[in-house]
Design a protein around this motif. Sequence first.
Motif, PDB file in Angstrom:
ATOM      1  N   ALA A  14     -41.681  64.085  34.152  1.00 14.75           N
ATOM      2  CA  ALA A  14     -40.495  64.302  34.980  1.00 14.75           C
ATOM      3  C   ALA A  14     -40.034  65.752  34.932  1.00 14.75           C
ATOM      4  N   ILE A  15     -39.972  66.334  33.742  1.00 14.40           N
ATOM      5  CA  ILE A  15     -39.450  67.696  33.644  1.00 14.40           C
ATOM      6  C   ILE A  15     -40.435  68.723  34.184  1.00 14.40           C
ATOM      7  N   SER A  16     -41.693  68.348  34.283  1.00 11.13           N
ATOM      8  CA  SER A  16     -42.667  69.264  34.872  1.00 11.13           C
ATOM      9  C   SER A  16     -42.759  69.068  36.379  1.00 11.13           C
ATOM     10  N   ARG A  17     -41.930  68.135  36.895  1.00 14.14           N
ATOM     11  CA  ARG A  17     -41.912  67.814  38.325  1.00 14.14           C
ATOM     12  C   ARG A  17     -43.279  67.333  38.806  1.00 14.14           C
ATOM     13  N   LYS A  18     -43.983  66.696  37.900  1.00 17.42           N
ATOM     14  CA  LYS A  18     -45.304  66.182  38.257  1.00 17.42           C
ATOM     15  C   LYS A  18     -45.438  64.797  37.663  1.00 17.42           C
ATOM     16  N   VAL A  19     -45.174  63.773  38.460  1.00 14.15           N
ATOM     17  CA  VAL A  19     -45.262  62.403  37.983  1.00 14.15           C
ATOM     18  C   VAL A  19     -46.696  61.917  38.157  1.00 14.15           C
ATOM     19  N   ASP A  20     -47.332  61.599  37.067  1.00 13.79           N
ATOM     20  CA  ASP A  20     -48.730  61.186  37.103  1.00 13.79           C
ATOM     21  C   ASP A  20     -48.897  59.887  37.885  1.00 13.79           C
ATOM     22  N   LYS A  21     -50.064  59.686  38.463  1.00  8.51           N
ATOM     23  CA  LYS A  21     -50.324  58.499  39.274  1.00  8.51           C
ATOM     24  C   LYS A  21     -50.158  57.209  38.482  1.00  8.51           C
ATOM     25  N   LYS A  22     -50.361  57.270  37.164  1.00  2.64           N
ATOM     26  CA  LYS A  22     -50.252  56.050  36.374  1.00  2.64           C
ATOM     27  C   LYS A  22     -48.828  55.505  36.381  1.00  2.64           C
ATOM     28  N   TRP A  23     -47.846  56.371  36.716  1.00  2.00           N
ATOM     29  CA  TRP A  23     -46.457  55.917  36.755  1.00  2.00           C
ATOM     30  C   TRP A  23     -46.019  55.607  38.184  1.00  2.00           C
ATOM     31  N   GLU A  25     -18.721  59.200  31.839  1.00  5.34           N
ATOM     32  CA  GLU A  25     -18.978  60.451  31.126  1.00  5.34           C
ATOM     33  C   GLU A  25     -20.241  61.122  31.664  1.00  5.34           C
ATOM     34  N   ALA A  26     -21.244  60.310  31.973  1.00  6.56           N
ATOM     35  CA  ALA A  26     -22.488  60.861  32.518  1.00  6.56           C
ATOM     36  C   ALA A  26     -22.238  61.549  33.854  1.00  6.56           C
ATOM     37  N   LEU A  27     -21.480  60.909  34.732  1.00  3.82           N
ATOM     38  CA  LEU A  27     -21.197  61.493  36.046  1.00  3.82           C
ATOM     39  C   LEU A  27     -20.422  62.802  35.909  1.00  3.82           C
ATOM     40  N   ASN A  28     -19.501  62.853  34.965  1.00  9.57           N
ATOM     41  CA  ASN A  28     -18.741  64.090  34.735  1.00  9.57           C
ATOM     42  C   ASN A  28     -19.662  65.223  34.287  1.00  9.57           C
ATOM     43  N   LYS A  29     -20.601  64.914  33.413  1.00  9.77           N
ATOM     44  CA  LYS A  29     -21.537  65.939  32.937  1.00  9.77           C
ATOM     45  C   LYS A  29     -22.461  66.395  34.064  1.00  9.77           C
ATOM     46  N   ILE A  30     -22.883  65.443  34.895  1.00  9.82           N
ATOM     47  CA  ILE A  30     -23.784  65.771  35.998  1.00  9.82           C
ATOM     48  C   ILE A  30     -23.088  66.651  37.033  1.00  9.82           C
ATOM     49  N   GLU A  31     -21.787  66.458  37.203  1.00  3.31           N
ATOM     50  CA  GLU A  31     -21.029  67.293  38.138  1.00  3.31           C
ATOM     51  C   GLU A  31     -20.948  68.740  37.666  1.00  3.31           C
ATOM     52  N   ARG A  32     -20.983  68.941  36.343  1.00  3.22           N
ATOM     53  CA  ARG A  32     -20.785  70.277  35.784  1.00  3.22           C
ATOM     54  C   ARG A  32     -22.070  71.076  35.617  1.00  3.22           C
ATOM     55  N   ARG A  33     -23.220  70.378  35.519  1.00  5.57           N
ATOM     56  CA  ARG A  33     -24.454  71.127  35.315  1.00  5.57           C
ATOM     57  C   ARG A  33     -25.659  70.348  35.823  1.00  5.57           C
ATOM     58  N   ARG A  34     -26.758  71.072  35.983  1.00  2.00           N
ATOM     59  CA  ARG A  34     -28.000  70.460  36.460  1.00  2.00           C
ATOM     60  C   ARG A  34     -28.852  70.044  35.267  1.00  2.00           C
ATOM     61  N   PHE A  35     -29.464  68.877  35.388  1.00  2.00           N
ATOM     62  CA  PHE A  35     -30.371  68.392  34.356  1.00  2.00           C
ATOM     63  C   PHE A  35     -31.773  68.245  34.940  1.00  2.00           C
ATOM     64  N   ASP A  36     -32.760  68.406  34.088  1.00  2.00           N
ATOM     65  CA  ASP A  36     -34.145  68.265  34.531  1.00  2.00           C
ATOM     66  C   ASP A  36     -34.575  66.804  34.585  1.00  2.00           C
ATOM     67  N   ALA A  37     -33.895  65.961  33.828  1.00  2.00           N
ATOM     68  CA  ALA A  37     -34.176  64.524  33.844  1.00  2.00           C
ATOM     69  C   ALA A  37     -32.988  63.799  33.231  1.00  2.00           C
ATOM     70  N   ILE A  38     -32.885  62.513  33.555  1.00  2.00           N
ATOM     71  CA  ILE A  38     -31.832  61.664  33.000  1.00  2.00           C
ATOM     72  C   ILE A  38     -32.493  60.414  32.435  1.00  2.00           C
ATOM     73  N   ILE A  39     -32.139  60.084  31.201  1.00  2.00           N
ATOM     74  CA  ILE A  39     -32.596  58.845  30.567  1.00  2.00           C
ATOM     75  C   ILE A  39     -31.374  57.949  30.407  1.00  2.00           C
ATOM     76  N   SER A  40     -31.521  56.678  30.739  1.00  2.00           N
ATOM     77  CA  SER A  40     -30.384  55.763  30.605  1.00  2.00           C
ATOM     78  C   SER A  40     -30.842  54.425  30.042  1.00  2.00           C
ATOM     79  N   ASP A  41     -29.985  53.828  29.214  1.00  2.00           N
ATOM     80  CA  ASP A  41     -30.221  52.444  28.836  1.00  2.00           C
ATOM     81  C   ASP A  41     -29.791  51.573  30.011  1.00  2.00           C
ATOM     82  N   MET A  42     -29.861  50.266  29.869  1.00  2.00           N
ATOM     83  CA  MET A  42     -29.495  49.401  30.989  1.00  2.00           C
ATOM     84  C   MET A  42     -28.069  48.871  30.855  1.00  2.00           C
TER      85      MET A  42
END
Length: 235
Positions: A225-234, A146-163
């Motif tokens: 992530a959504i600001s496209r600026k990943v801080d050095k701490k990460w 379902e995630a791949l289908n949604k990603i094919e249809r639109r752009r997201f600024d970030a993706i969060i996933s469980d394991m």
Amino acid sequence: MSVDDIVKLIDAITKLLSVLVYPAVLLFFLIRFGRDLSEFFSGLGELSFKGAGFEASLKRKQAEAAAALAAAAISKPGESPNSEAAVQEAKAAVTVVSEAVNPRIAKRASRARVLWVDDRPSNNIYERQALEALGVSFDLATSTEEALNKIERRRFDAIISDMGRPPDAQAGYTLLDKLRAMGNQTPFIIYAGSKLPEHIAEARRRGAVGCTNSANDLFELVLFAISRKVDKKWG
């Protein structure tokens, strides 16, 4: 305590009540925090004040986000809300929000759309509310397909996933690997049951922004992530 302080405190309590949708969680929050509750509400009060314009609106959003993060910390599935770690994370919510959210981040968040992949989305209600308070929009998916289908249809600024999503114990990595193989470089965050150094290192090696089981950490990771600026701490 001055009249103005009392007004701020009542306003903060109102915001907390608005996000604690489950009475049992609210009851626990009131009992468990005891004397610390005043300090927490006072912190929210500092973020929330009477006024007009963008600054007042931003402070209100910060207060709502902090209350939701505190609720997430003490209602985490599989962990006792009485644990010291849960209580400390809840108390830290105000500081996390006040340091992570500024006008630029808030403006970017108000236009952001995030895909959250989890076969049990009800486990993440408060985490979503914290980001929704800043205007972040969410699409939900309960499977890799379902995630791949949604990603094919639109752009997201970030993706969060469980394991783990049955029958795949590493479904989060399965999705991440497929996206990177497709050339999709959307910032990817694993929100699962661990933030051990070796698990964080593995997530980054595979191309994720990070891996955590902390609502506060997740809040910061998503904003970076959504600001496209990943801080050095990460990383």
